[in-house]
Design an enzyme around this catalytic site. Sequence first.
Site, PDB file in Angstrom:
ATOM      1  N   CYS A 197      44.825  52.102  47.558  1.00 46.53           N
ATOM      2  CA  CYS A 197      44.301  51.057  48.433  1.00 46.53           C
ATOM      3  C   CYS A 197      45.160  50.981  49.704  1.00 46.53           C
ATOM      4  CB  CYS A 197      44.298  49.715  47.710  1.00 46.53           C
ATOM      5  SG  CYS A 197      43.788  48.317  48.744  1.00 46.53           S
ATOM      6  N   TRP A 207      37.461  51.912  46.077  1.00 50.83           N
ATOM      7  CA  TRP A 207      36.156  52.085  46.692  1.00 50.83           C
ATOM      8  C   TRP A 207      36.329  52.576  48.128  1.00 50.83           C
ATOM      9  CZ3 TRP A 207      31.547  50.830  44.026  1.00 50.83           C
ATOM     10  CH2 TRP A 207      31.754  50.288  42.760  1.00 50.83           C
ATOM     11  N   TYR A 221      38.733  40.421  38.657  1.00 55.20           N
ATOM     12  CA  TYR A 221      37.923  39.798  37.624  1.00 55.20           C
ATOM     13  C   TYR A 221      38.452  38.406  37.324  1.00 55.20           C
ATOM     14  CZ  TYR A 221      36.559  44.679  37.065  1.00 55.20           C
ATOM     15  OH  TYR A 221      36.145  45.950  37.304  1.00 55.20           O
ATOM     16  N   PHE A 222      37.625  37.627  36.571  1.00 52.17           N
ATOM     17  CA  PHE A 222      37.980  36.224  36.321  1.00 52.17           C
ATOM     18  C   PHE A 222      39.305  36.100  35.583  1.00 52.17           C
ATOM     19  CE2 PHE A 222      36.366  37.390  32.274  1.00 52.17           C
ATOM     20  CZ  PHE A 222      37.003  36.564  31.375  1.00 52.17           C
ATOM     21  N   HIS A 230      40.131  43.646  48.095  1.00 50.90           N
ATOM     22  CA  HIS A 230      40.326  44.124  49.469  1.00 50.90           C
ATOM     23  C   HIS A 230      39.099  44.853  50.016  1.00 50.90           C
ATOM     24  CE1 HIS A 230      44.875  43.757  48.638  1.00 50.90           C
ATOM     25  NE2 HIS A 230      44.444  42.727  49.323  1.00 50.90           N
ATOM     26  N   TYR A 259      27.413  45.758  49.552  1.00 54.79           N
ATOM     27  CA  TYR A 259      27.923  44.392  49.664  1.00 54.79           C
ATOM     28  C   TYR A 259      26.890  43.473  50.298  1.00 54.79           C
ATOM     29  CZ  TYR A 259      32.484  46.162  48.323  1.00 54.79           C
ATOM     30  OH  TYR A 259      33.517  46.719  47.625  1.00 54.79           O
ATOM     31  N   ASP A 262      24.478  42.934  47.530  1.00 58.86           N
ATOM     32  CA  ASP A 262      25.215  42.378  46.387  1.00 58.86           C
ATOM     33  C   ASP A 262      24.734  42.979  45.072  1.00 58.86           C
ATOM     34  OD1 ASP A 262      27.131  40.874  45.158  1.00 58.86           O
ATOM     35  OD2 ASP A 262      25.891  39.080  44.968  1.00 58.86           O
ATOM     36  N   CYS A 333      25.059  32.708  22.969  1.00 59.71           N
ATOM     37  CA  CYS A 333      26.192  31.870  22.560  1.00 59.71           C
ATOM     38  C   CYS A 333      26.058  30.445  23.103  1.00 59.71           C
ATOM     39  CB  CYS A 333      27.508  32.496  23.004  1.00 59.71           C
ATOM     40  SG  CYS A 333      27.562  32.940  24.751  1.00 59.71           S
ATOM     41  N   HIS A 794      30.940  33.748  28.240  1.00 56.39           N
ATOM     42  CA  HIS A 794      30.796  33.476  26.815  1.00 56.39           C
ATOM     43  C   HIS A 794      31.105  32.015  26.537  1.00 56.39           C
ATOM     44  CE1 HIS A 794      30.583  34.426  22.588  1.00 56.39           C
ATOM     45  NE2 HIS A 794      31.842  34.093  22.370  1.00 56.39           N
TER      46      HIS A 794
END
Length: 834
Positions: A197, A207, A221-222, A230, A259, A262, A333, A794
Amino acid sequence: MTEVSEILMSVLSTIRVPRPGDRVHKDECAFSFSSPESEGGLYVCMNSFLGFGSKYVERHYAKTGQRAYLHITRTRKTQKEDENNSGSGDPPKKKPTRLAIGIEGGFDVEQEQYEEEVKVVLFPDRQEVTSEDLASMPDVVRERVSLSMAGLQAADSVSHTLQVQQWDGEVRQESKHAADLKQLDNGVKIPPSGWKCEVCDLQENLWMNLTDGKIFCGRRYFDGSGGNNHALLYYQQSGYPLAVKLGTITPDGADVYSYDEDDMVLDPKLPEHLSHFGIDMMTMEKTERTMTELEIAVNQRVGEWEVIQESGTTLRPLWGPGLTGMKNLGNSCYLNSVMQVLFTIPDFQTKYVSNIEKIFNEAPSDPTQDFKTQVAKLGYGLLSGEYSKPAPDPGDDPSTSTEPRGDQVGIAPCMFKALVGRGHPEFSTNRQQDAQEFLLHFINMVERNCRSGMNPSEAFRFLVEEKIVCQQSQKAKYTQRVDYMVQLPVPMDQATNMEELQEAERCREEAESSGAPPPAAPRAQIPFAVCLAALSEPETLTDFWSSAVQAKTTATKITRFASFPDHLVIQIKKFTFGLDWVPKKLDVSIDVPDTLDLSSLRAMGQQPGEELLPEVAPPPLMTPDVEVKAPVLDDSTVSQLCEMGFPLEACRKAVYYTGNTGIDAAMNWVMGHMEDPDFSAPLVYPGSSSAPGTTPTESLPEEHLATIISMGFSRDQATRALRATNNVLERAVDWIFSHLDDLESMDVSEGGRSEGGSEASREPPPGPRVRDGPGKYELFAFISHMGTSTMCGHYVCHIKKDQQWVIFNDQKVCASEKPPKDLGYLYFYRRVVE
């Protein structure tokens, strides 16, 4: 002929061969969760194609007289047979390579391998007939019975079709930017390896932008893993839309992300776009997992997130009544967690489980489509303990397991999910949903199906008093509305660790500017008292129409409890939108208390000497034309009211007379006018020539009427169903099956016209019943969410049983060691009885 041949000959006319479109229930009993794998197997009626466990098949025979049933039993193959398929000739199972269900390369629909045995059983003496026995019977018997047996075996079961419909998560659309993508002639050439990067030096999840060749890391990620966002930040600065994931490029293609759109997309000119930067697609090899492979990996290890699921500790599995797990049917769930909590509440236990025999005895001919039957079946399955048993070893390599198995046989709520989701654009799908929205949806269904008799949703129902004070005249207006849930805002600006959060933000900005990886962000600590204060503080209304001054002005609104329910549901409003309108979840820890006293928030009503605003409606929404035209009503508000079970015309009047000011105002109007004799009469606009009582029959779609009439209902009944659901066919069908008792009470003559009088002449519906008592509560359950939005992730729930917290994580039911009460999404309190 033998005795069995004679019996089959006598019932031959009742034995049907399944046709396309017939609903075949061969995986699940209509009254229990028995299946062909259960003890005793499953009996499928060869006339109605309904399935029954050994406990309920006699009941069906006694009620219908149907004698012929196909008895299906399945025995799981041993692990060795599964692995080697000795003697079967079947190839070994393959691991999924596509993010798909029910297609080549996707997740296998058949999770287990079974030996299946079928035979015909004749009641009441349970005489058995095998395929071999049919060979010696008369041709007409052998042919009809054999065709029925073969047809039932070949037919897809209803639960199979609904649970795992063919789905392909890899179908991608061609990007609108691909054909004319502009690429800069900046001389950039990308080497075949050694990428990192350009901002933070990460060497994975990289990417390359296809416009200028710059390389950045992917999204975070969460849980803090992945990249540092970036590549996304660069798109927001540059506007260059397409990027390719390095390490996924092969002669067959690569992962390309748009992007702007999306989504993952197709780039038909990818070889040309890569060649611009010196990359020869034909010589590249894959070194990174594709996004599809990453998603498949997540789907294969669902249930491994740590804090909320208490993965860091060894949890003790629990078994017995009230401790039954529920199978995840594919993102179900949210449903599992909500229903586990609801059947902890005595009202739901009494309504559906205590009365289960009466409900089953009164069930219609097709109990799979009956709301009371399926809810009672689910409640009994959860509370009885019959299905709370350890799951059999699936045959996986024990060396790959990192924790003791706590999975149960559990129950798979296929029929229940199909019924409560029928006709709903979201709950009828296999997508993840918001547990809060499903809870309200289910309460709404309970309300519609409990018009008479005990209504368990009353446990949640309470009255909210809204006091609005006109700042210009200082006169007040009091209204009440029904609610089932308290929604608490999260004031992020009042976090107790604000200095820590500000310092972390400063460090993040410095890291981004210097190209270093950003530090992990701390979690905001929000006091529960602050959230409660934000709910109760006065709200300023800047566009309030004051009947005292006959104009729009500023007002203040104060919200209080006019009654306190037996059970209080609190939603923490964690989900919001960022400045870019992208949904996001607030990462907060809230010290939710075990006990709660809301007595100070009880409404006081009109105060001595306080003047009320005049009861004058705002100006009607009329067009200025000479000829009076119908105003434009907010269809979404009308639909919401109709879904609550109120008559269509009453809903339209509520929206009209409140000037399209929203659902709350319309609901208040409904509650205040339910006793009006013309409550359900058609809306007549001022100046209109329509007389009261006339009904615009032309507004009902004739094709919808014909569809419902073809189901055996009269035209009046079909009309009533369509009007109650704003002419939406799917909802009308749902409504009509949910109100069979009401419809049967309509005396219908041969001409199809009701002789029971018009709906407007009937007894007006009673007002909402609410229970009231002290505003003191104790926490007994909470539902938690993991993930970045309600549409993914979840859900699990924690329930307090006999002073012990228990975690329900789909099929896993364990004693909770560290219930994460500060990270919940929905909290359930019960009144403390002093």
